[in-house]
Design a protein around this motif. Sequence first.
Motif: not given
Length: 306
Positions: A46-48, A52-53, A60-62, A269-275
């Motif tokens: 959830l944090f990821l 943006s990674w 980095q927080l995005s 990794m950000g969009p992947a974590s969202a999915i």
Amino acid sequence: MTTPARRGTPPPAARKARGGGVLPWLAVPALVLFFAFGVIPLIGVLFLSFTSWDGLGEIQLSGLTSWRAVLGDPGLLHALWVTLLVMVVSWAVQTPASILLGTFLAGRQRYRTVLAVLYFIPLLLSQAAIAIAYKALLDPNFGLGAGLHIDLLVQDWLGKPVLAFSVVIFVVSWQFIPFHSLIYQGGVRQIPQSLYEAAEIDGAGRVRKFFSITLPQLKYTIITSSTLMVVGSLTFFDLIFVLTAGGPGDATRVLALDMYKRGFQASQMGPASAIAVILVLVGLALALLLRRLGGRDANASQMEGA
């Protein structure tokens, strides 16, 4: 004449209270493992999803950038649609077959026990190994159809969207029907024989007993099996990845595969974590829905009403 209590032996109420204090502690190891391998990784994902990674550099927080990118991508809706389609079709194929096979295997004949062991073998195999085997068998040039000279089997099974989707459903059902059959086998054996004996006295045949006794008594077993089936279908990855890689086109690109491609192939990794978070929410919603459909108590005994 009552036997006097032995000296030093605590009364029953005290023993019961002492036992009640010990039992909760037995769940501590399971809770620790659940938090370590379930809750904490979920919080990390959830944090990821708000970062943006690329998987190697600095995190980095995005903000909501990853969520906007995912929710605004038409590919997400397509992957969600394919995932739900795989879920519904595989459930529609597996459930009737599992109920019938489980009911058959619930018989006490010795040969049925042997068949139950044979039917259970596909579940012991790796999904990746199964995908490789079927991919070789379905090859139009060197597969089973070409080797046996059967024109019906000589088709581009994995090159056409409808055929590729059908192959995925077939392979998934072939592997997991034995597991759910085992669940239904246990459920059928819990049904009181007195119900069938009373039905026989009334002149009911096998079909009538199946629809009037067996199916109603398996209500909560069906809910349990369907929950495992539906939630499990959200995690199909290795079989589809090896068998079709999401193709042809995006015909078999499910959410789990979409998450892998975004995270490990596109280094997002950000969009992947969202999915991944979306997958968890969808699975939780479906599990709660099935539990509600189960009625007032999904854990009620099948003996109820006997």
